[in-house]
Every structure is written in structure tokens, then in C-alpha cells.
Design a protein around this motif. Sequence first.
Motif, PDB file in Angstrom:
ATOM      1  N   SER A 131      60.890  41.942  61.830  1.00 13.58           N
ATOM      2  CA  SER A 131      61.528  42.551  62.997  1.00 13.58           C
ATOM      3  C   SER A 131      60.896  43.901  63.311  1.00 13.58           C
ATOM      4  CB  SER A 131      63.033  42.708  62.756  1.00 13.58           C
ATOM      5  OG  SER A 131      63.686  41.453  62.734  1.00 13.58           O
ATOM      6  N   ASN A 132      60.668  44.719  62.287  1.00 17.22           N
ATOM      7  CA  ASN A 132      60.040  46.017  62.508  1.00 17.22           C
ATOM      8  C   ASN A 132      58.613  45.875  63.024  1.00 17.22           C
ATOM      9  OD1 ASN A 132      62.190  47.712  61.803  1.00 17.22           O
ATOM     10  ND2 ASN A 132      61.681  47.644  59.632  1.00 17.22           N
ATOM     11  N   ASN A 133      57.850  44.995  62.405  1.00 16.23           N
ATOM     12  CA  ASN A 133      56.467  44.780  62.849  1.00 16.23           C
ATOM     13  C   ASN A 133      56.411  44.245  64.276  1.00 16.23           C
ATOM     14  OD1 ASN A 133      53.920  44.707  60.692  1.00 16.23           O
ATOM     15  ND2 ASN A 133      55.935  44.835  59.722  1.00 16.23           N
ATOM     16  N   THR A 134      57.285  43.300  64.590  1.00 21.62           N
ATOM     17  CA  THR A 134      57.305  42.708  65.925  1.00 21.62           C
ATOM     18  C   THR A 134      57.636  43.757  66.978  1.00 21.62           C
ATOM     19  OG1 THR A 134      57.959  40.547  65.058  1.00 21.62           O
ATOM     20  CG2 THR A 134      58.405  40.962  67.378  1.00 21.62           C
ATOM     21  N   ALA A 135      58.611  44.609  66.672  1.00 20.87           N
ATOM     22  CA  ALA A 135      59.015  45.642  67.624  1.00 20.87           C
ATOM     23  C   ALA A 135      57.902  46.665  67.837  1.00 20.87           C
ATOM     24  CB  ALA A 135      60.287  46.338  67.128  1.00 20.87           C
ATOM     25  N   ILE A 136      57.369  47.191  66.758  1.00 18.64           N
ATOM     26  CA  ILE A 136      56.412  48.302  66.852  1.00 18.64           C
ATOM     27  C   ILE A 136      55.057  47.838  67.386  1.00 18.64           C
ATOM     28  CG2 ILE A 136      55.152  50.022  65.503  1.00 18.64           C
ATOM     29  CD1 ILE A 136      57.671  49.981  63.598  1.00 18.64           C
ATOM     30  N   LYS A 137      54.492  46.814  66.771  1.00 19.06           N
ATOM     31  CA  LYS A 137      53.195  46.319  67.240  1.00 19.06           C
ATOM     32  C   LYS A 137      53.326  45.669  68.606  1.00 19.06           C
ATOM     33  CE  LYS A 137      51.380  45.475  62.583  1.00 19.06           C
ATOM     34  NZ  LYS A 137      50.991  44.446  61.603  1.00 19.06           N
ATOM     35  N   GLY A 138      54.451  45.005  68.827  1.00 14.12           N
ATOM     36  CA  GLY A 138      54.647  44.354  70.108  1.00 14.12           C
ATOM     37  C   GLY A 138      54.660  45.328  71.263  1.00 14.12           C
ATOM     38  N   VAL A 139      55.330  46.476  71.071  1.00 14.17           N
ATOM     39  CA  VAL A 139      55.356  47.504  72.113  1.00 14.17           C
ATOM     40  C   VAL A 139      53.996  48.185  72.241  1.00 14.17           C
ATOM     41  CG1 VAL A 139      56.269  49.794  72.684  1.00 14.17           C
ATOM     42  CG2 VAL A 139      57.831  47.950  72.046  1.00 14.17           C
ATOM     43  N   ALA A 140      53.406  48.568  71.110  1.00 14.18           N
ATOM     44  CA  ALA A 140      52.130  49.294  71.140  1.00 14.18           C
ATOM     45  C   ALA A 140      51.057  48.499  71.880  1.00 14.18           C
ATOM     46  CB  ALA A 140      51.674  49.611  69.718  1.00 14.18           C
ATOM     47  N   LYS A 141      50.967  47.224  71.585  1.00 11.11           N
ATOM     48  CA  LYS A 141      49.922  46.403  72.200  1.00 11.11           C
ATOM     49  C   LYS A 141      50.266  46.029  73.653  1.00 11.11           C
ATOM     50  CE  LYS A 141      48.506  44.473  67.726  1.00 11.11           C
ATOM     51  NZ  LYS A 141      47.121  44.970  67.714  1.00 11.11           N
ATOM     52  N   GLN A 142      51.547  45.857  73.931  1.00  9.21           N
ATOM     53  CA  GLN A 142      51.950  45.465  75.281  1.00  9.21           C
ATOM     54  C   GLN A 142      51.802  46.607  76.282  1.00  9.21           C
ATOM     55  OE1 GLN A 142      52.934  42.384  76.223  1.00  9.21           O
ATOM     56  NE2 GLN A 142      53.181  43.025  78.354  1.00  9.21           N
ATOM     57  N   TYR A 143      52.079  47.830  75.831  1.00  9.42           N
ATOM     58  CA  TYR A 143      52.120  48.969  76.749  1.00  9.42           C
ATOM     59  C   TYR A 143      50.958  49.947  76.528  1.00  9.42           C
ATOM     60  CZ  TYR A 143      56.766  47.238  77.885  1.00  9.42           C
ATOM     61  OH  TYR A 143      57.820  46.456  78.298  1.00  9.42           O
ATOM     62  N   ARG A 144      49.905  49.467  75.939  1.00  8.43           N
ATOM     63  CA  ARG A 144      48.776  50.345  75.634  1.00  8.43           C
ATOM     64  C   ARG A 144      48.164  50.967  76.893  1.00  8.43           C
ATOM     65  NH1 ARG A 144      44.457  49.070  70.896  1.00  8.43           N
ATOM     66  NH2 ARG A 144      43.581  51.168  70.756  1.00  8.43           N
ATOM     67  N   THR A 145      48.274  50.298  78.016  1.00 11.85           N
ATOM     68  CA  THR A 145      47.706  50.857  79.251  1.00 11.85           C
ATOM     69  C   THR A 145      48.485  52.077  79.731  1.00 11.85           C
ATOM     70  OG1 THR A 145      49.016  49.279  80.534  1.00 11.85           O
ATOM     71  CG2 THR A 145      46.738  48.670  80.016  1.00 11.85           C
ATOM     72  N   ARG A 146      49.717  52.218  79.258  1.00  8.46           N
ATOM     73  CA  ARG A 146      50.522  53.394  79.626  1.00  8.46           C
ATOM     74  C   ARG A 146      50.143  54.622  78.802  1.00  8.46           C
ATOM     75  NH1 ARG A 146      56.923  51.903  79.906  1.00  8.46           N
ATOM     76  NH2 ARG A 146      56.856  50.194  81.433  1.00  8.46           N
ATOM     77  N   GLY A 147      49.718  54.398  77.583  1.00 11.02           N
ATOM     78  CA  GLY A 147      49.392  55.492  76.677  1.00 11.02           C
ATOM     79  C   GLY A 147      49.196  54.966  75.272  1.00 11.02           C
ATOM     80  N   THR A 148      48.673  55.816  74.411  1.00  8.11           N
ATOM     81  CA  THR A 148      48.386  55.389  73.032  1.00  8.11           C
ATOM     82  C   THR A 148      49.043  56.296  72.001  1.00  8.11           C
ATOM     83  OG1 THR A 148      46.331  56.681  73.038  1.00  8.11           O
ATOM     84  CG2 THR A 148      46.179  54.354  73.661  1.00  8.11           C
ATOM     85  N   HIS A 149      50.026  57.100  72.434  1.00 11.93           N
ATOM     86  CA  HIS A 149      50.695  58.008  71.503  1.00 11.93           C
ATOM     87  C   HIS A 149      52.013  57.407  71.028  1.00 11.93           C
ATOM     88  CE1 HIS A 149      53.023  61.890  70.547  1.00 11.93           C
ATOM     89  NE2 HIS A 149      52.160  61.680  69.569  1.00 11.93           N
ATOM     90  N   LEU A 150      52.203  57.405  69.722  1.00 12.43           N
ATOM     91  CA  LEU A 150      53.407  56.868  69.088  1.00 12.43           C
ATOM     92  C   LEU A 150      54.019  57.933  68.193  1.00 12.43           C
ATOM     93  CD1 LEU A 150      51.687  53.587  67.803  1.00 12.43           C
ATOM     94  CD2 LEU A 150      52.762  53.911  70.042  1.00 12.43           C
ATOM     95  N   ILE A 151      55.325  57.910  68.049  1.00 12.93           N
ATOM     96  CA  ILE A 151      56.020  58.879  67.196  1.00 12.93           C
ATOM     97  C   ILE A 151      56.938  58.147  66.223  1.00 12.93           C
ATOM     98  CG2 ILE A 151      57.656  60.802  67.115  1.00 12.93           C
ATOM     99  CD1 ILE A 151      56.725  61.678  69.832  1.00 12.93           C
ATOM    100  N   THR A 152      56.866  58.546  64.954  1.00 13.45           N
ATOM    101  CA  THR A 152      57.796  58.059  63.941  1.00 13.45           C
ATOM    102  C   THR A 152      58.068  59.222  62.983  1.00 13.45           C
ATOM    103  OG1 THR A 152      58.247  56.262  62.383  1.00 13.45           O
ATOM    104  CG2 THR A 152      55.997  57.144  62.394  1.00 13.45           C
ATOM    105  N   THR A 153      58.579  58.930  61.800  1.00  7.50           N
ATOM    106  CA  THR A 153      58.869  60.004  60.844  1.00  7.50           C
ATOM    107  C   THR A 153      58.123  59.773  59.538  1.00  7.50           C
ATOM    108  OG1 THR A 153      60.744  59.096  59.576  1.00  7.50           O
ATOM    109  CG2 THR A 153      61.207  59.900  61.798  1.00  7.50           C
ATOM    110  N   GLN A 154      58.122  60.806  58.705  1.00  8.26           N
ATOM    111  CA  GLN A 154      57.442  60.727  57.408  1.00  8.26           C
ATOM    112  C   GLN A 154      58.238  59.931  56.373  1.00  8.26           C
ATOM    113  OE1 GLN A 154      56.624  64.743  56.159  1.00  8.26           O
ATOM    114  NE2 GLN A 154      55.182  65.143  57.823  1.00  8.26           N
ATOM    115  N   ILE A 155      59.477  59.558  56.700  1.00 11.19           N
ATOM    116  CA  ILE A 155      60.349  58.956  55.690  1.00 11.19           C
ATOM    117  C   ILE A 155      60.737  57.517  55.996  1.00 11.19           C
ATOM    118  CG2 ILE A 155      61.288  61.189  54.999  1.00 11.19           C
ATOM    119  CD1 ILE A 155      63.808  60.392  56.690  1.00 11.19           C
ATOM    120  N   GLU A 156      60.017  56.869  56.891  1.00  7.33           N
ATOM    121  CA  GLU A 156      60.371  55.500  57.267  1.00  7.33           C
ATOM    122  C   GLU A 156      60.121  54.515  56.116  1.00  7.33           C
ATOM    123  OE1 GLU A 156      61.776  54.640  60.347  1.00  7.33           O
ATOM    124  OE2 GLU A 156      61.874  56.831  60.478  1.00  7.33           O
ATOM    125  N   HIS A 157      60.815  53.391  56.187  1.00  6.33           N
ATOM    126  CA  HIS A 157      60.565  52.286  55.267  1.00  6.33           C
ATOM    127  C   HIS A 157      59.105  51.846  55.404  1.00  6.33           C
ATOM    128  CE1 HIS A 157      60.637  48.053  53.874  1.00  6.33           C
ATOM    129  NE2 HIS A 157      61.593  48.470  53.053  1.00  6.33           N
TER     130      HIS A 157
END
Length: 392
Positions: A72-98
Motif C-alpha cells: 500500500s505504501n509503495n503503491t501510493a508513493i511510487k504511483g503518485v511520483a510517477k503519475q505526476y512527474r510532469t508537475r514536479g519532482t520534489h517529494l517530502i517525507t520524514t526521517q522517521i518513516e517505516h
Amino acid sequence: MLYFDHCASTPPYPEVIDTLAEVMKAHYANPSSIHRAGAEADKLIGRSRGLLGELFGVKPEEWLFTSGGTESNNTAIKGVAKQYRTRGTHLITTQIEHASVYDTFRQLEREGFKVTYLPVSRTGHVDVEQLRQAMTDETILVSVMHVNNETGAVQPVEAIGRMLKASYPRTIFHVDAVQSIGKLPISLKDWGIDLLSGSAHKVRGPKGVGILYVREGIQLYPLLTGGSQERSFRAGTQNVPGIVASAKALRLSMQSASQRKERMEKLRGKLVEIVNAIPELRMNGSENREEMAPHIVHFSYPGMKPEVIVHLLEEQQIIASTKSACSSKDSKPSRVLLAMGAALPQASGGIRISFGDEHTERDVETLGEALKQMVDKLKPLERGMTTSHELR
């Protein structure tokens, strides 16, 4: 035996086990088949999706079924990053994620995405204002977990979601709620959450089933292709028995969530008092119980190897863990504790206790007695272990 590792996995509800067996026996047809047996299996998936819609106050079709929280996490994150790459390539998360989130972002970095890893406070919490300052016109995704899987720190996802929707409505917000569903309230619409991940075996359901909320209007680049299942976002024959049993487990867990929270807060408070009374042990996280999940207590024995502590407790019929089950065999210091500013001996000696429905105050007292005996046994070794860490 006292099992204090519910963050890793939970014992299934008896009625969930019965449902799993009944559906496996009676509905073994492929739900994508056009014959009657296939249609009946597909109908069960539809009912399960409808139940999730009712539980979370969203449309049934906004829920996808996966093989677990990691997918679920991989599908959400990679799915958005690859789908919306034409909008931008900057992503934000935290240092403490699973790891299933953190390592996914590291992989996307290698593919050319720019990732900001937000720092956390000494109690393990993200600052909303720091997130705001990290935002750019190129930011397409923000991913912040609800409850940290090691320390139990509750992140301000409601404040983050509201800030993003007010100021950055085109940025998609993902929440890893694997450790919070069934324990803490979640409001998908009010909090402005676009994507939310969960896992059935964390709420007394079967292993091998994950859930993923995808707000209507969000498109995902599919990681698995070859079929039109799950809105074509996730190809593959659905696990009908697992899905039906998981929906039942989620219903049972969420129906009793408020009572569970109240009861576990008492158990957590009692264990925190016990740990604080043992000089050799050090609590990790905030002293404010509102900032910590009710079912998790995390502490360190600085200078001691956590696996030694786990095995000594196991000798007394007590099951505990060191950190995330996915990383428990990794002997490195906790990435989460290091991000919180913990010194190496403390970051290397973390122990996680996580409660379940079966635990009582007497169980916590038994655990406390075992912790005292463990410290008495290990204390003579403390100096040597600490020196060993300092020499590294």
C-alpha cells in the motif's frame, strides 16, 4: 506467555478466522470470472469495500485492496511520483518513516526525484512550520506517518493536511496509518488526506491483506500491470477470503476503538511509571500522553544490546521487540532514535512494548517485575557494553 508485540502482528479475532475459512471453502472462484461463481466472489469484495466506505465515511470505490501495508505504501508513493512527474519532482517525507516508506523515497531519489527528509524533535515529532518552509512549487507529494511504528509518537497529520489543502491544494498528501487504524480516530475528509495505507494483520485480521484509500480524482501509476482489478491501479487476482476477513477485522477493531484507547492509555501510564522508576532504563518519546499512541511504550537500556534484553524477557515467557519487525534482525542503531538526537548507546538499546486487547494491569505488573530482574542480571555487564559502544 505474555505477547507484547502487537505492533508487529496481532492474534486474529476468532470470528475472523471462521470467516476466512468459510469464504475459502465456499467462494474459491476467481472474482474476475464472468460466471455466477465468479460474480458471487466479486460481490463479496464489493461488500467489503462498502464496509470500509461506511467505516471511514468515504465512497466504497475509493478503497483498494493490496497484499499488505508495504505494498500500500509503495503503491501510493511510487504511483503518485510517477503519475505526476510532469508537475514536479520534489517529494517530502520524514526521517522517521517505516522502512517501506523511507526506502521507497530513497529509491525514488536514485531515479532523479528530489526528496526532503524532515527532521523531528527530541520527542520524535514533525514540526508543521518546518514542513511549510520545505514546500516548493515543485512539491507533488507529502508523506507523513500517523503513528511512529517504533516510539509511538503521534504526528500532527490533521494540522498538516489542513495546511496543505489551504495553501498547496495541488500537493497530494499520503498518510501511513498502519499503526493507528483501530487505535486512534482518523477523519479522511476533514483532515485533507488523499491517500492512506493500512494493514489487516495489525488489527487482528489475516496477514497478506492491505488497504489503500485513494481519494476520488487521484490517479496512480500502476506498479503491477496485467489486469483491470482494483481500478487498474493494482493488477492481480484478489484474495477474496483475506479481503472479507480483513473487512470484518477492521469493523470489529474500529467499533471498539474508543474503549480500546481508554483502556490502553491506563496500561501505558502504568508501564511508563514502572520504566521511569528503573534508573538504568530511559523512556523514548514525549511525556505528554496526548502526543503518544496509547498502545506503544518504547524505552532504551543504553549500552545494552536489545536482542539480549528480548531473549532474557523471553526466558520469562514475555514477548517484546526491538523495533519494526521488518528491521528487527538489523543490528544497526535505530534510525528513528538517532533522528531524535539520541546518543549511540541509547539508539542501540531500544525496546518496544505494544499492547493488545488481551492485556490487563496484572500483565503490566508482571512485565515490570521481569524488567527489574532483567536489569539486575545485566547491570554488572553495563560498563563493558557502554565502553564497547564508545569505542566504535
